[in-house]
Design an enzyme around this catalytic site. Structure first.
Site, PDB file in Angstrom:
ATOM      1  N   ASP A   1       9.403   3.401  21.114  1.00  0.00           N
ATOM      2  CA  ASP A   1       9.399   4.818  21.411  1.00  0.00           C
ATOM      3  C   ASP A   1       8.306   5.073  22.445  1.00  0.00           C
ATOM      4  O   ASP A   1       7.186   4.549  22.316  1.00  0.00           O
ATOM      5  CB  ASP A   1       9.084   5.598  20.123  1.00  0.00           C
ATOM      6  CG  ASP A   1      10.047   6.736  19.895  1.00  0.00           C
ATOM      7  OD1 ASP A   1      10.076   7.649  20.722  1.00  0.00           O
ATOM      8  OD2 ASP A   1      10.761   6.698  18.868  1.00  0.00           O
TER       9      ASP A   1
ATOM     10  N   ASP B   1      10.827   9.854  24.152  1.00  0.00           N
ATOM     11  CA  ASP B   1      10.738  11.076  23.346  1.00  0.00           C
ATOM     12  C   ASP B   1      10.697  12.335  24.225  1.00  0.00           C
ATOM     13  O   ASP B   1       9.898  12.395  25.172  1.00  0.00           O
ATOM     14  CB  ASP B   1       9.445  10.989  22.511  1.00  0.00           C
ATOM     15  CG  ASP B   1       9.388  12.028  21.420  1.00  0.00           C
ATOM     16  OD1 ASP B   1      10.266  12.017  20.549  1.00  0.00           O
ATOM     17  OD2 ASP B   1       8.458  12.859  21.428  1.00  0.00           O
TER      18      ASP B   1
ATOM     19  N   GLU C   1      15.495  10.932  25.164  1.00  0.00           N
ATOM     20  CA  GLU C   1      15.818  11.965  24.169  1.00  0.00           C
ATOM     21  C   GLU C   1      15.718  13.301  24.890  1.00  0.00           C
ATOM     22  O   GLU C   1      14.639  13.689  25.332  1.00  0.00           O
ATOM     23  CB  GLU C   1      14.855  11.920  22.986  1.00  0.00           C
ATOM     24  CG  GLU C   1      15.351  12.813  21.850  1.00  0.00           C
ATOM     25  CD  GLU C   1      14.254  13.468  21.041  1.00  0.00           C
ATOM     26  OE1 GLU C   1      14.512  13.865  19.907  1.00  0.00           O
ATOM     27  OE2 GLU C   1      13.126  13.609  21.556  1.00  0.00           O
TER      28      GLU C   1
ATOM     29  N   ASP D   1       0.838  -1.200   0.000  1.00  0.00           N
ATOM     30  CA  ASP D   1       0.000   0.000   0.000  1.00  0.00           C
ATOM     31  C   ASP D   1       0.877   1.256   0.000  1.00  0.00           C
ATOM     32  O   ASP D   1       0.387   2.364   0.185  1.00  0.00           O
ATOM     33  CB  ASP D   1      -0.955   0.008   1.208  1.00  0.00           C
ATOM     34  CG  ASP D   1      -0.212   0.026   2.536  1.00  0.00           C
ATOM     35  OD1 ASP D   1       1.038  -0.091   2.528  1.00  0.00           O
ATOM     36  OD2 ASP D   1      -0.872   0.161   3.575  1.00  0.00           O
TER      37      ASP D   1
ATOM     38  N   HIS E   1      15.907   9.829  12.510  1.00  0.00           N
ATOM     39  CA  HIS E   1      14.805  10.244  11.635  1.00  0.00           C
ATOM     40  C   HIS E   1      14.544  11.742  11.675  1.00  0.00           C
ATOM     41  O   HIS E   1      13.696  12.234  10.937  1.00  0.00           O
ATOM     42  CB  HIS E   1      13.545   9.482  12.057  1.00  0.00           C
ATOM     43  CG  HIS E   1      13.126   9.850  13.445  1.00  0.00           C
ATOM     44  ND1 HIS E   1      13.884   9.542  14.556  1.00  0.00           N
ATOM     45  CD2 HIS E   1      12.055  10.544  13.902  1.00  0.00           C
ATOM     46  CE1 HIS E   1      13.298  10.024  15.637  1.00  0.00           C
ATOM     47  NE2 HIS E   1      12.182  10.640  15.270  1.00  0.00           N
ATOM     48  N   ASP E   2      15.206  12.479  12.569  1.00  0.00           N
ATOM     49  CA  ASP E   2      15.019  13.932  12.668  1.00  0.00           C
ATOM     50  C   ASP E   2      16.168  14.716  12.046  1.00  0.00           C
ATOM     51  O   ASP E   2      16.152  15.946  12.063  1.00  0.00           O
ATOM     52  CB  ASP E   2      14.949  14.362  14.142  1.00  0.00           C
ATOM     53  CG  ASP E   2      13.710  13.863  14.851  1.00  0.00           C
ATOM     54  OD1 ASP E   2      12.681  13.645  14.179  1.00  0.00           O
ATOM     55  OD2 ASP E   2      13.779  13.700  16.087  1.00  0.00           O
TER      56      ASP E   2
HETATM   57  O1  TEU Z   1      12.083  15.105  18.558  1.00  0.00           O
HETATM   58  C1  TEU Z   1      12.257  16.201  19.388  1.00  0.00           C
HETATM   59  C2  TEU Z   1      13.242  17.243  19.050  1.00  0.00           C
HETATM   60  O2  TEU Z   1      13.601  17.994  19.923  1.00  0.00           O
HETATM   61  C3  TEU Z   1      13.807  17.461  17.691  1.00  0.00           C
HETATM   62  O3  TEU Z   1      14.725  16.520  17.318  1.00  0.00           O
HETATM   63  C4  TEU Z   1      12.724  17.751  16.684  1.00  0.00           C
HETATM   64  O4  TEU Z   1      12.169  16.634  16.084  1.00  0.00           O
HETATM   65  C5  TEU Z   1      13.116  18.612  15.545  1.00  0.00           C
HETATM   66  O5  TEU Z   1      14.119  18.099  14.812  1.00  0.00           O
HETATM   67  C6  TEU Z   1      13.168  20.023  15.924  1.00  0.00           C
HETATM   68  O6  TEU Z   1      13.767  20.778  14.980  1.00  0.00           O
HETATM   69  C7  TEU Z   1      11.181  14.115  18.915  1.00  0.00           C
HETATM   70  C8  TEU Z   1      11.024  13.112  17.805  1.00  0.00           C
HETATM   71  O7  TEU Z   1      12.235  12.457  17.574  1.00  0.00           O
HETATM   72  C9  TEU Z   1      10.471  13.816  16.597  1.00  0.00           C
HETATM   73  O8  TEU Z   1      10.393  12.975  15.479  1.00  0.00           O
HETATM   74  C10 TEU Z   1       9.110  14.344  16.957  1.00  0.00           C
HETATM   75  O9  TEU Z   1       8.615  15.103  15.901  1.00  0.00           O
HETATM   76  C11 TEU Z   1       9.137  15.186  18.217  1.00  0.00           C
HETATM   77  O10 TEU Z   1       9.907  14.608  19.269  1.00  0.00           O
HETATM   78  C12 TEU Z   1       7.752  15.366  18.758  1.00  0.00           C
HETATM   79  O11 TEU Z   1       7.273  14.169  19.286  1.00  0.00           O
HETATM   80 CA    CA Z   2       2.129  -1.550   3.990  1.00  0.00          CA
END
Ligand code: TEU
Ligand code: CA
Length: 559
Positions: free
Chosen positions: A99, A200, A257, A26, A331-332
């Site tokens: 997470d 998180d 985090e 999907d 991922h950020d």
């Molecule tokens: O990230 C929190 C954070 O402080 C940063 O890394 C943020 O994602 C961003 O890059 C600010 O510029 C955590 C998660 O890893 C992120 O994916 C989420 O979007 C965020 O918390 C909210 O839950």
């Molecule tokens: Ca799928």
């Protein structure tokens, strides 16, 4: 030795499920997709899988906006699939952590739906509601994703706090009923057999209840409230309570985090009354060696001296007092090879150099999916092709006052979507990720950069990662050894010694694409060392001198 722990010796592999592997075509990665690729993960030699959020979510922020903690996102599968995944991971001798996103929920969580009904709802105080300041929000705080951190609600004539997106209202940790609900959800998952949590923004739970205005930076419209919501007055109480109520009953790992946490807190929060609390934290200090500390979109050249100072401080500071989490990307963040290495001529060399750094530091290494094959940043020609809420908000806000192409340049370098394009499995349609159009476009370089070809090439980045992981596991000194920087003054080479009992290792990383010569300090006799791994085969050194090639990395062991 009692302070040797499984989670210190582990190598963690981070999965962004949406982009890992799509089992039902999907266009969206899913839990069964991870199960299908379990042998690939096991073969890397990693010990722990960290899954980004898989809970029920309307996906305003790809699962970091949870609408039901005890259910799975529709696109990802069923709870039974997760049970199966946990079992399969354990059967392979690995562990799995989830997470934990408890600073906020989705606005579609039923707690919030009830909370916004009326000011006297039994759920009202699950969230942070305040009266406005005349026609203005309660204070001037900006949201981390752009705009005000407060959203006005017409029905009850109050504002709610959202440090992230408007669809991510902050929970009110002041209330024990809220905390107890969270603990109950945590136990529910731990009793299913998961092996820990990545927590998180866990240092944002306790807010300054006076909610003072923040400083307004140049060119900004909103105030920076971070000093009033990071590491707040009750944070330690909340986390130690979480320890007593949940964590201490299980043999698990926890990684917080924690932007803006600092070394002192990392040590303080690692224990509560002799129990392990936050085993380690992701601090963000090295994320600012190539960008403005306060504004991630403002970039600069990599300051290697600063990077050295940061590692020196944390490694020395945590030695025998705590433990570190080692990461360069996730991922950020942008792709590590594009950011700290080179995604052009020296992609392979630099990706291997960075792998060497990740796996020879004190602390638990976290590898992010795709970095092990050297996936790179992406440039989509149109903002409409971006999916990340932060990127889209940035574009919307900044193009009001700036040329679009300038804003796109920032997005190319910094957008979180750089790391979120689908995993590149092979050179076939959609990189073997899915038979249907993926939820976000692929990086067009998948024909050259993919798992299938990496497995075949003996000198691929992937095979280097596998070898480097083995090297770490076979050399306890790379895990527990004391850390000392050498050649501190050198601005382009990062070199350090790890010492453990009678073992000694010398690690040399050329961080740039220049050929250069280094001279080792007198106390290091290089003839007494052997190279155990390098990203080149024709290393050149004699006596005190080493000739380094672009991004060359060397791990020497005292023989
Ligand atoms: O990230 C929190 C954070 O402080 C940063 O890394 C943020 O994602 C961003 O890059 C600010 O510029 C955590 C998660 O890893 C992120 O994916 C989420 O979007 C965020 O918390 C909210 O839950
Ligand atoms: Ca799928």
């Amino acid at each position: 030795m009692s302070n040797q722990k499984w989670w210190k010796e582990a190598v963690v592999y981070q999965i962004y499920p949406r982009s890992f592997y799509d089992s039902n075509n999907d266009g969206i990665g899913d839990i069964n997709g991870i199960i299908k690729k379990i042998d690939y993960i096991k073969d890397l030699g990693v010990d722990v899988i960290w899954l980004c959020p898989i809970y029920k979510s309307p996906n305003a922020d790809n699962g970091y906006d949870i609408s039901d903690y005890k259910n799975v996102m529709d696109e990802f599968g069923e709870i039974e699939d997760v049970d199966k995944l946990i079992k399969e991971v354990h059967n392979k001798g690995m562990k799995i952590i989830l997470d934990l996103v408890v600073n906020h929920t989705s606005d579609e969580h039923n707690w919030f739906e009830k909370s916004k009904q009326s000011t006297d709802s039994a759920f009202r105080d699950y969230y942070i509601w305040k009266d406005g300041n005349g026609d203005l929000p309660p204070n001037n705080w900006g949201s981390i994703f752009g705009g005000s951190a407060w959203k006005y609600d017409q029905k009850t004539n109050q504002y709610y706090l959202h440090l992230f997106d408007v669809k991510q209202p902050d929970l009110n940790w002041e209330k024990s009923k809220v905390r107890n609900k969270i603990y109950e959800n945590m136990r529910w998952w731990l009793d299913k057999g998961i092996d820990g949590f990545r927590m998180d923004v866990i240092n944002m739970l306790s807010k300054d209840l006076n909610f003072p205005d923040g400083k307004i930076m140049r060119n900004e419209k909103y105030g920076d409230g971070s000093q009033y919501f990071l590491n707040g007055p009750k944070l330690y109480d909340y986390l130690s309570e979480m320890g007593e109520e949940v964590l201490f009953d299980y043999d698990i790992m926890t990684v917080g985090e924690t932007p803006g946490f600092g070394l002192v807190n990392a040590i303080k929060f690692s224990k509560h009354k002799g129990n392990d609390l936050l085993n380690m934290v992701f601090h963000f200090e090295h994320m600012s060696v190539d960008r403005d500390n306060k504004n991630k979109w403002v970039n600069k050249e990599i300051d290697l001296k600063l990077l050295k100072d940061i590692y020196e401080k944390w490694n020395k500071g945590l030695y025998k007092k705590g433990w570190n989490a080692i990461y360069l990307g996730n991922h950020d963040q942008p792709r590590i090879v594009s950011r700290f290495g080179s995604d052009k001529q020296y992609r392979k060399e630099s990706a291997k150099m960075l792998a060497t750094l990740l796996l020879t530091m004190p602390g638990t290494p976290y590898l992010y999916q795709g970095d092990e094959i050297g996936m790179t940043n992406v440039k989509f020609d149109d903002i409409g092709k971006y999916r990340d809420v932060e990127t889209i908000n940035h574009y919307r806000v900044k193009t009001k006052s700036r040329p679009k192409d300038k804003v796109m340049q920032q997005i190319y370098r910094t957008s979180r979507d750089n790391a979120r394009t689908p995993m590149q499995w092979n050179k076939n349609v959609n990189a073997g990720f899915s038979q249907s159009t993926p939820w976000i476009n692929l990086n067009p370089n998948y024909k050259e950069i993919n798992v299938e070809s990496s497995l075949k090439e003996s000198d691929s980045i992937l095979n280097y990662y596998k070898k480097m992981i083995k090297t770490r596991k076979n050399n306890k000194g790379l895990i527990y050894g004391k850390f000392d920087t050498v050649l501190y003054e050198n601005k382009s080479v990062f070199a350090y010694i790890r010492t453990y009992e009678k073992q000694k290792y010398l690690i040399i990383l050329n961080f740039f694409e220049n050929y250069l010569q280094i001279k080792l300090p007198d106390n290091i006799k290089i003839d007494e060392y052997n190279i155990i791994i390098s990203n080149y085969t024709n290393n050149e050194y004699n006596n005190k001198n080493i000739a380094l090639k672009p991004y060359e990395s060397l791990v020497f062991k005292l023989s």
